[in-house]
Scaffold this motif. Structure first.
Motif, mmCIF file in Angstrom:
data_model
loop_
_atom_site.group_PDB
_atom_site.id
_atom_site.type_symbol
_atom_site.label_atom_id
_atom_site.label_comp_id
_atom_site.label_asym_id
_atom_site.label_seq_id
_atom_site.Cartn_x
_atom_site.Cartn_y
_atom_site.Cartn_z
ATOM 1 N N ALA A 197 68.776 56.134 59.342
ATOM 2 C CA ALA A 197 69.391 55.160 60.247
ATOM 3 C C ALA A 197 69.279 55.625 61.698
ATOM 4 C CB ALA A 197 70.853 54.925 59.863
ATOM 5 N N HIS A 198 69.557 56.898 61.942
ATOM 6 C CA HIS A 198 69.403 57.427 63.302
ATOM 7 C C HIS A 198 67.945 57.336 63.751
ATOM 8 C CE1 HIS A 198 73.396 59.793 63.181
ATOM 9 N NE2 HIS A 198 73.499 58.819 64.067
ATOM 10 N N TYR A 248 66.420 60.402 67.772
ATOM 11 C CA TYR A 248 65.626 61.390 67.056
ATOM 12 C C TYR A 248 66.308 62.752 66.935
ATOM 13 C CZ TYR A 248 62.156 57.765 67.637
ATOM 14 O OH TYR A 248 61.502 56.564 67.612
ATOM 15 N N LYS A 249 67.031 63.165 67.965
ATOM 16 C CA LYS A 249 67.748 64.446 67.873
ATOM 17 C C LYS A 249 68.776 64.401 66.750
ATOM 18 C CE LYS A 249 67.396 66.457 72.472
ATOM 19 N NZ LYS A 249 68.086 66.808 73.712
ATOM 20 N N GLU A 250 69.504 63.301 66.678
ATOM 21 C CA GLU A 250 70.498 63.149 65.623
ATOM 22 C C GLU A 250 69.824 63.144 64.258
ATOM 23 O OE1 GLU A 250 70.361 61.398 68.414
ATOM 24 O OE2 GLU A 250 72.353 60.983 69.193
ATOM 25 N N SER A 251 68.684 62.458 64.149
ATOM 26 C CA SER A 251 68.014 62.391 62.844
ATOM 27 C C SER A 251 67.504 63.768 62.424
ATOM 28 C CB SER A 251 66.892 61.348 62.837
ATOM 29 O OG SER A 251 65.791 61.750 63.606
ATOM 30 N N ALA A 255 68.915 66.614 63.107
ATOM 31 C CA ALA A 255 70.114 67.312 62.624
ATOM 32 C C ALA A 255 70.530 66.799 61.243
ATOM 33 C CB ALA A 255 71.252 67.155 63.623
ATOM 34 N N ASP A 256 70.431 65.497 61.028
ATOM 35 C CA ASP A 256 70.796 64.912 59.736
ATOM 36 C C ASP A 256 69.863 65.402 58.630
ATOM 37 O OD1 ASP A 256 72.843 63.361 60.909
ATOM 38 O OD2 ASP A 256 71.425 61.754 61.376
ATOM 39 N N PHE A 257 68.564 65.399 58.913
ATOM 40 C CA PHE A 257 67.605 65.861 57.902
ATOM 41 C C PHE A 257 67.776 67.358 57.647
ATOM 42 C CE2 PHE A 257 65.033 62.100 59.522
ATOM 43 C CZ PHE A 257 65.438 61.273 58.483
ATOM 44 N N ASP A 258 68.107 68.119 58.690
ATOM 45 C CA ASP A 258 68.392 69.541 58.505
ATOM 46 C C ASP A 258 69.573 69.747 57.555
ATOM 47 O OD1 ASP A 258 66.407 70.925 59.860
ATOM 48 O OD2 ASP A 258 67.518 70.992 61.752
ATOM 49 N N LYS A 259 70.593 68.902 57.661
ATOM 50 C CA LYS A 259 71.748 69.015 56.760
ATOM 51 C C LYS A 259 71.321 68.813 55.309
ATOM 52 C CE LYS A 259 75.407 67.521 59.893
ATOM 53 N NZ LYS A 259 76.353 66.442 60.220
ATOM 54 N N VAL A 260 70.451 67.840 55.076
ATOM 55 C CA VAL A 260 69.952 67.625 53.711
ATOM 56 C C VAL A 260 69.263 68.893 53.219
ATOM 57 C CG1 VAL A 260 68.337 66.337 52.252
ATOM 58 C CG2 VAL A 260 69.649 65.132 54.022
ATOM 59 N N LEU A 261 68.382 69.443 54.045
ATOM 60 C CA LEU A 261 67.582 70.603 53.638
ATOM 61 C C LEU A 261 68.434 71.856 53.462
ATOM 62 C CD1 LEU A 261 64.639 69.800 56.025
ATOM 63 C CD2 LEU A 261 64.628 69.569 53.523
ATOM 64 N N LYS A 262 69.462 72.004 54.282
ATOM 65 C CA LYS A 262 70.318 73.188 54.212
ATOM 66 C C LYS A 262 71.305 73.098 53.049
ATOM 67 C CE LYS A 262 73.671 75.787 56.998
ATOM 68 N NZ LYS A 262 75.048 75.370 56.771
ATOM 69 N N ASN A 263 71.949 71.943 52.917
ATOM 70 C CA ASN A 263 73.016 71.797 51.936
ATOM 71 C C ASN A 263 72.531 71.426 50.537
ATOM 72 O OD1 ASN A 263 74.908 72.366 53.945
ATOM 73 N ND2 ASN A 263 75.089 70.221 54.516
ATOM 74 N N GLY A 320 59.714 66.066 60.641
ATOM 75 C CA GLY A 320 58.464 66.261 61.369
ATOM 76 C C GLY A 320 58.146 65.071 62.267
ATOM 77 N N TYR A 321 58.300 63.870 61.731
ATOM 78 C CA TYR A 321 58.047 62.660 62.524
ATOM 79 C C TYR A 321 58.987 62.607 63.733
ATOM 80 C CZ TYR A 321 55.350 60.452 58.662
ATOM 81 O OH TYR A 321 54.430 60.130 57.698
ATOM 82 N N ALA A 322 60.266 62.917 63.510
ATOM 83 C CA ALA A 322 61.247 62.870 64.601
ATOM 84 C C ALA A 322 60.913 63.906 65.672
ATOM 85 C CB ALA A 322 62.657 63.090 64.060
ATOM 86 N N LEU A 323 60.495 65.088 65.253
ATOM 87 C CA LEU A 323 60.101 66.115 66.222
ATOM 88 C C LEU A 323 58.908 65.653 67.057
ATOM 89 C CD1 LEU A 323 60.599 69.268 64.003
ATOM 90 C CD2 LEU A 323 61.884 68.712 66.083
ATOM 91 N N LEU A 324 57.976 64.941 66.439
ATOM 92 C CA LEU A 324 56.857 64.379 67.207
ATOM 93 C C LEU A 324 57.374 63.394 68.253
ATOM 94 C CD1 LEU A 324 54.107 63.787 64.502
ATOM 95 C CD2 LEU A 324 54.019 65.394 66.415
ATOM 96 N N GLU A 325 58.325 62.564 67.867
ATOM 97 C CA GLU A 325 58.905 61.597 68.810
ATOM 98 C C GLU A 325 59.612 62.303 69.965
ATOM 99 O OE1 GLU A 325 58.398 58.426 68.863
ATOM 100 O OE2 GLU A 325 57.541 58.126 66.878
ATOM 101 N N LEU A 326 60.103 63.506 69.712
ATOM 102 C CA LEU A 326 60.777 64.297 70.743
ATOM 103 C C LEU A 326 59.794 65.164 71.537
ATOM 104 C CD1 LEU A 326 63.861 65.393 68.625
ATOM 105 C CD2 LEU A 326 63.906 63.842 70.593
ATOM 106 N N ASN A 327 58.498 64.937 71.316
ATOM 107 C CA ASN A 327 57.436 65.701 71.985
ATOM 108 C C ASN A 327 57.525 67.198 71.691
ATOM 109 O OD1 ASN A 327 56.113 63.472 73.263
ATOM 110 N ND2 ASN A 327 57.858 63.374 74.655
#
Length: 108
Positions: free
Chosen positions: A29-30, A36-39, A41-49, A64-71
């Motif tokens: 959703a983010h 993209y920054k929020e997304s 962090a959200d995906f990191d929570k999935v991977l960590k938890n 990865g896609y979000a990081l591309l959007e964040l340059n």
């Protein structure tokens, strides 16, 4: 609104079989809202938890896609390569390979 509903589910049921999915969909959703920054962090929570989650490959890919959007190309490339390494037969690996190819990076 969807984000709030998913967050309420996580708060009420922090350890069900669907909690990881709720967290993943908050990230989606983010991402859809171009937050993209929020997304990331959200995906990191999935991977960590929930490292064994059925959403882990998708979370890595979308991170990865979000990081591309964040340059943040170097970080994005690492995440996309990790998708291919960790989930070689998944559809997400094919998508990661295609995105990397689009960036001029060939993966064997």
């Amino acid at each position: 609104l969807a984000i709030q509903g998913f967050q309420e589910y996580i708060d009420a049921y922090p350890s069900t079989d669907l909690t990881d999915n709720a967290q993943y969909w908050i990230g989606e959703a983010h991402y859809a809202q171009k937050k993209y920054k929020e997304s990331v962090a959200d995906f990191d929570k999935v991977l960590k938890n929930w490292p064994k989650s059925d959403k882990a490959a998708a979370a890595l890919l979308k991170k990865g896609y979000a990081l591309l959007e964040l340059n943040q190309k170097p970080e994005a490339v690492v995440e996309l390569q990790y998708v291919i390494h960790e989930y070689p037969s998944a559809e997400e690996a094919r998508l990661a390979r295609a995105r990397l190819k689009g960036l001029g990076i060939e993966i064997r």
